[in-house]
Design an enzyme around this catalytic site. Structure first.
Site, PDB file in Angstrom:
ATOM      1  N   GLU A   6       0.802  -1.225   0.000  1.00  0.00           N
ATOM      2  CA  GLU A   6       0.000   0.000   0.000  1.00  0.00           C
ATOM      3  C   GLU A   6       0.836   1.277   0.000  1.00  0.00           C
ATOM      4  O   GLU A   6       0.814   2.042   0.973  1.00  0.00           O
ATOM      5  CB  GLU A   6      -0.952   0.010   1.198  1.00  0.00           C
ATOM      6  CG  GLU A   6      -1.907  -1.149   1.242  1.00  0.00           C
ATOM      7  CD  GLU A   6      -2.997  -0.992   2.305  1.00  0.00           C
ATOM      8  OE1 GLU A   6      -3.019   0.025   3.013  1.00  0.00           O
ATOM      9  OE2 GLU A   6      -3.849  -1.897   2.414  1.00  0.00           O
ATOM     10  N   GLU A  12      -4.983  -8.771   1.333  1.00  0.00           N
ATOM     11  CA  GLU A  12      -5.606  -8.449   2.633  1.00  0.00           C
ATOM     12  C   GLU A  12      -7.097  -8.239   2.451  1.00  0.00           C
ATOM     13  O   GLU A  12      -7.523  -7.612   1.469  1.00  0.00           O
ATOM     14  CB  GLU A  12      -5.059  -7.152   3.244  1.00  0.00           C
ATOM     15  CG  GLU A  12      -3.652  -7.222   3.746  1.00  0.00           C
ATOM     16  CD  GLU A  12      -3.183  -5.900   4.356  1.00  0.00           C
ATOM     17  OE1 GLU A  12      -4.033  -5.105   4.817  1.00  0.00           O
ATOM     18  OE2 GLU A  12      -1.963  -5.669   4.342  1.00  0.00           O
TER      19      GLU A  12
HETATM   20  C1  FCB Z   1      -4.090  -2.062   5.723  1.00  0.00           C
HETATM   21  C2  FCB Z   1      -2.685  -2.364   6.183  1.00  0.00           C
HETATM   22  C3  FCB Z   1      -2.602  -3.398   7.267  1.00  0.00           C
HETATM   23  C4  FCB Z   1      -3.720  -3.279   8.266  1.00  0.00           C
HETATM   24  C5  FCB Z   1      -5.048  -3.182   7.568  1.00  0.00           C
HETATM   25  C6  FCB Z   1      -6.231  -3.087   8.499  1.00  0.00           C
HETATM   26  O1  FCB Z   1      -4.144  -0.769   5.215  1.00  0.00           O
HETATM   27  O2  FCB Z   1      -1.909  -2.798   5.096  1.00  0.00           O
HETATM   28  O3  FCB Z   1      -1.333  -3.300   7.854  1.00  0.00           O
HETATM   29  O4  FCB Z   1      -3.482  -2.245   9.133  1.00  0.00           O
HETATM   30  O5  FCB Z   1      -5.077  -2.085   6.709  1.00  0.00           O
END
Ligand code: FCB
Length: 463
Positions: A169, A366
């Site tokens: 990110e 994620e």
């Molecule tokens: C993302 C991050 C991760 C975590 C999630 C909830 O932006 O990559 O580290 O904090 O959100």
């Protein structure tokens, strides 16, 4: 419970779980680790909720065998973790600290022993503080140091790791870190934040070159594209959504997958986007072909037109683009106050593949939710909201795959409750609860649900 409503995925689809170094490791002084920008940020009073820091976190640094065992019992194919640059190079450049690499060496061996594919991210936000002191991501030299760090990691672990993620990110590193100021290093800037975005992309490209030179296997990057919806159909709100598209999505996708910088930069940033940080040849370095794209998805964004927050151009930040975030009405919000809109996940994936025909195969690196978990008197966590979130989003993902999007795997965020950045330990994303007094791990109902989903998937494709 029946398996009737479990989402279904193609044969060979990977299930995994994800974490990140600063969020779980603790042991911030162990074996020669240097300080990172998150140590500095979290130790600055008032910046992190309740004054929490990553000093101990889940103490994964010492308890990793137990965590690998949790992963093995869960049945995942792969585990996404991140490598802490300040463990490998305590001041970000120069000598390699082999004792820091020893930890990842042990972790990788334990994972392979358990039959789990290691998928490290090389940068999940813990920049060595010494590099920040020299300008951080505002400086081009940080990208060059990242290449050297990548070389050191691959030299040590490349014989066993065949899947690499360069950055996590970069939107958050550049814009939360250097423009909003809600992430380390906590800056609120204009052109330097745009320079940071560019240098992160360059760092990615230089790391890809290192990984290719080392014949390291599959290489990708993890982005957090947003599904952006205008608050109304008015021309002004649609224009605001288009500006937000550039800030959130085009800044990354255009150079990585379309060989260009976003066409409407001048509309979005005016004189802030002066391009002073770009050099000839950078686009070629940034846009090298990748083996996969990692996508993190949690929630959509709704934006409306509005005035600049800061009228003085000298004080304007890179996120001040006349696109103001609006609330979603009539949907559940998680403990992060994020709206739960699973169909946006399907739409986002379909839209991206249409806009960028050259996208490589996708992994969802994620997805998950923070909920107000309660331990029952019987010692269980009945996290039904989290299970519903995961189930609905996996159904939305399966729908995107059926519609033709090439998605190869899914990693739940997160294996463990952990240090949720500016929210400290108050926001819990884990499918395993961590008791921060005893550091005991307690699998939640969502852990057993995910385990069952994986078993169901395997049984279907065996039979
Ligand atoms: C993302 C991050 C991760 C975590 C999630 C909830 O932006 O990559 O580290 O904090 O959100």
């Amino acid at each position: 419970m029946s398996n009737d409503h479990l989402p279904e995925f193609p044969a060979g689809f990977w299930f995994g779980a994800a974490t990140a170094s600063y969020q779980i490791e603790g042991a911030v002084h162990a074996d020669g680790r240097g300080p990172s920008i998150w140590d500095t940020y979290s130790h600055t009073p008032g910046l992190v909720l309740n004054g929490d820091t990553g000093d101990v976190a889940c103490d994964h640094y010492h308890r990793y065998p137990e965590d690998v065992e949790l992963l093995r019992r869960l049945g995942v194919d792969a585990y996404r973790f991140s490598i802490a640059w300040p463990r490998v190079m305590p001041t970000g450049s120069g000598d390699v600290n082999q004792r820091g690499l020893d930890f990842y060496d042990r972790l990788v061996d334990a994972l392979l022993e358990a039959g789990i594919t290691p998928v490290p991210t090389l940068y999940h936000w813990d920049l060595p503080q010494a590099l920040e002191d020299a300008g951080g991501w505002r400086s081009r030299s940080t990208a060059e140091h990242f290449a050297a760090y990548t070389r050191a990691v691959v030299a040590r672990l490349g014989d066993r790791i065949r899947h690499w993620i360069t950055l996590n990110e970069p939107f958050c590193s550049a814009f939360l870190g250097y423009a909003v100021g809600r992430h380390a290093p906590g800056a609120r800037e204009g052109t330097p934040a745009l320079a940071a975005a560019h240098h992160l992309l360059l760092a990615h490209g230089l790391a890809v070159q290192e990984l290719r030179a080392a014949d390291a296997g599959e290489v990708g990057i993890t982005l957090n594209p947003d599904r952006i919806l205008p608050a109304s159909d008015s021309a002004a709100d649609r224009a605001a959504a288009d500006r937000a598209e550039t800030l959130h999505n085009r800044v990354w996708f255009d150079p990585l997958f379309a060989g260009r910088y976003p066409a409407n930069e001048a509309d979005v940033w005016g004189e802030l986007a002066d391009g002073s940080y770009r050099r000839d040849g950078d686009l070629e370095i940034i846009g090298q072909p990748l083996d996969f794209l990692g996508i993190n998805y949690y929630r959509p964004l709704k934006v409306a037109d509005g005035p600049l927050t800061e009228a003085d151009p000298a004080r304007r930040t890179a996120v001040d683009i006349r696109a103001h975030q609006q609330r979603f009405d009539g949907v559940r919000h998680t403990a992060m106050d994020w709206p739960v809109v699973p169909e946006s996940f399907t739409d986002l994936l379909l839209d991206l593949t249409e806009r960028y025909p050259n996208l490589p195969p996708i992994y969802i690196t994620e997805n998950g939710s923070a909920e107000h978990d309660v331990v029952s008197p019987g010692g269980r966590v009945h996290d039904t909201d989290r299970i519903a979130y995961l189930n609905d989003h996996l159904h939305a993902l399966a729908a995107a795959i059926r519609a033709g999007v090439d998605v190869r795997g899914y990693f739940v965020w997160s294996l463990l409750d952990n240090f949720e950045w500016a929210f400290g330990y108050e926001r819990r994303f884990g499918i395993v609860r961590v008791d921060y007094d005893t550091l005991e791990r307690l699998p939640k109902d969502s852990y057993f649900w995910y385990q069952r989903l994986i078993e169901h998937h395997r049984a279907r494709h065996r039979g």
